[in-house]
Design a protein around this motif. Structure first.
Motif, PDB file in Angstrom:
ATOM      1  N   LEU A  38       2.561 -13.458  12.268  1.00  0.00           N
ATOM      2  CA  LEU A  38       3.318 -12.614  11.342  1.00  0.00           C
ATOM      3  C   LEU A  38       2.685 -12.706   9.957  1.00  0.00           C
ATOM      4  CD1 LEU A  38       6.914 -13.755  12.383  1.00  0.00           C
ATOM      5  CD2 LEU A  38       5.633 -11.788  13.243  1.00  0.00           C
ATOM      6  N   VAL A  39       3.010 -11.762   9.108  1.00  0.00           N
ATOM      7  CA  VAL A  39       2.525 -11.782   7.718  1.00  0.00           C
ATOM      8  C   VAL A  39       3.583 -12.481   6.864  1.00  0.00           C
ATOM      9  CG1 VAL A  39       1.835 -10.386   5.740  1.00  0.00           C
ATOM     10  CG2 VAL A  39       1.275  -9.631   8.065  1.00  0.00           C
ATOM     11  N   HIS A  40       3.164 -13.541   6.158  1.00  0.00           N
ATOM     12  CA  HIS A  40       4.093 -14.248   5.276  1.00  0.00           C
ATOM     13  C   HIS A  40       4.079 -13.605   3.899  1.00  0.00           C
ATOM     14  CE1 HIS A  40       5.037 -18.004   2.688  1.00  0.00           C
ATOM     15  NE2 HIS A  40       6.140 -17.310   2.929  1.00  0.00           N
ATOM     16  N   HIS A  41       5.246 -13.172   3.458  1.00  0.00           N
ATOM     17  CA  HIS A  41       5.420 -12.632   2.107  1.00  0.00           C
ATOM     18  C   HIS A  41       6.235 -13.668   1.337  1.00  0.00           C
ATOM     19  CE1 HIS A  41       3.978  -8.605   3.160  1.00  0.00           C
ATOM     20  NE2 HIS A  41       4.549  -8.836   4.318  1.00  0.00           N
ATOM     21  N   GLU A  42       5.572 -14.445   0.495  1.00  0.00           N
ATOM     22  CA  GLU A  42       6.275 -15.476  -0.267  1.00  0.00           C
ATOM     23  C   GLU A  42       7.115 -14.804  -1.350  1.00  0.00           C
ATOM     24  OE1 GLU A  42       5.584 -19.699  -2.575  1.00  0.00           O
ATOM     25  OE2 GLU A  42       3.861 -18.641  -1.738  1.00  0.00           O
ATOM     26  N   VAL A  62       9.836  -5.845  -1.980  1.00  0.00           N
ATOM     27  CA  VAL A  62      10.618  -6.368  -0.858  1.00  0.00           C
ATOM     28  C   VAL A  62      10.929  -5.243   0.135  1.00  0.00           C
ATOM     29  CG1 VAL A  62      12.836  -7.405  -0.184  1.00  0.00           C
ATOM     30  CG2 VAL A  62      11.573  -8.312  -2.163  1.00  0.00           C
ATOM     31  N   ARG A  63      11.355  -4.095  -0.371  1.00  0.00           N
ATOM     32  CA  ARG A  63      11.620  -2.946   0.515  1.00  0.00           C
ATOM     33  C   ARG A  63      10.369  -2.552   1.302  1.00  0.00           C
ATOM     34  NH1 ARG A  63      14.081  -1.116  -4.170  1.00  0.00           N
ATOM     35  NH2 ARG A  63      16.336  -1.288  -4.072  1.00  0.00           N
ATOM     36  N   ALA A  64       9.230  -2.550   0.622  1.00  0.00           N
ATOM     37  CA  ALA A  64       7.982  -2.118   1.264  1.00  0.00           C
ATOM     38  C   ALA A  64       7.604  -3.042   2.415  1.00  0.00           C
ATOM     39  CB  ALA A  64       6.855  -2.049   0.237  1.00  0.00           C
ATOM     40  N   PHE A  65       7.629  -4.359   2.204  1.00  0.00           N
ATOM     41  CA  PHE A  65       7.227  -5.223   3.320  1.00  0.00           C
ATOM     42  C   PHE A  65       8.309  -5.277   4.389  1.00  0.00           C
ATOM     43  CE2 PHE A  65       9.151  -9.066   1.229  1.00  0.00           C
ATOM     44  CZ  PHE A  65       9.819  -9.598   2.325  1.00  0.00           C
ATOM     45  N   ARG A  70       5.993  -6.606  11.199  1.00  0.00           N
ATOM     46  CA  ARG A  70       5.816  -8.028  11.498  1.00  0.00           C
ATOM     47  C   ARG A  70       5.702  -8.831  10.198  1.00  0.00           C
ATOM     48  NH1 ARG A  70       5.084  -9.274  16.363  1.00  0.00           N
ATOM     49  NH2 ARG A  70       3.806 -11.100  15.988  1.00  0.00           N
ATOM     50  N   TRP A  71       6.752  -9.599   9.893  1.00  0.00           N
ATOM     51  CA  TRP A  71       6.753 -10.372   8.665  1.00  0.00           C
ATOM     52  C   TRP A  71       7.662 -11.591   8.761  1.00  0.00           C
ATOM     53  CZ3 TRP A  71      11.694 -10.575   6.845  1.00  0.00           C
ATOM     54  CH2 TRP A  71      12.540  -9.483   7.077  1.00  0.00           C
TER      55      TRP A  71
END
Length: 186
Positions: A38-42, A62-65, A70-71
């Motif tokens: 998954l892609v981690h968005h800190e 936040v809305r975009a990711f 997969r996040w």
């Protein structure tokens, strides 16, 4: 609500990690990202702009990711609007519900290390120096924040489960449970 010993009913694609400040949400997010590709968005990196100012693009980012497939991220900034975005899209919610003394020690160790070493964080921000008054008072006092919010997830979780029935919640009560859960999860 699942426990560490319950098998996951599906391979997760969008993971939202809950827990009190200092429980290890970001560390677990990194591991989950590797585990399930998954892609981690800190979320702290999205929120904090230069000089610790909130980034105006925060909720747009936040809305975009959240719209991607997969996040994994940490569930924070609930008062800033993430509650209306992240749990709607997530399919798995690991809840780090660790003993308070354990998370207290973890946060103190992390805070002291960052302040002594002058660790550069998001957008080149650095926590206040260890010896400054501002480091341990007011909005900069992360230890006070942790103490004030330590029961937040206990209080919120019944509402979260009712409001987001699609969300699989896994309650992890100790780091040993988290390790067992990670080993067993597909």
């Amino acid at each position: 609500m699942l426990t560490a010993d319950d098998p996951l009913p599906f391979p997760p694609e969008r993971v939202l990690i809950a827990g009190v400040t200092g429980s290890g949400k970001t560390t677990l997010a990194r591991r989950v990202a590797q585990r399930w590709n998954l892609v981690h968005h800190e979320i702290d990196a999205l929120h904090h702009g230069p000089n610790w100012t909130p980034r105006p693009e925060f909720l747009d980012d936040v809305r975009a990711f959240a719209e991607t497939s997969r996040w994994v991220t940490e569930w924070q900034y609930t008062s800033k609007g993430t509650d209306s975005i992240l749990p709607v899209r997530a399919d798995l919610l690991p809840w780090l519900d660790y003993p308070y003394q354990l998370v207290r020690r973890r946060l103190l160790r992390r805070t002291l290390k960052r302040r002594v070493l002058r660790t550069r964080l998001w957008n080149d921000n650095v926590e206040p120096t260890l010896w400054s008054r501002e480091a341990w008072t007011g909005e900069n006092d992360i230890m006070r924040w942790q103490k004030a919010t330590r029961h937040k997830w206990d209080e919120r979780m019944p509402r979260i489960e009712a409001e987001f029935p699609h969300l699989t919640v896994v309650r992890l009560r100790h780091p040993r449970e988290t390790e067992r859960w990670l080993r067993a999860a597909q």
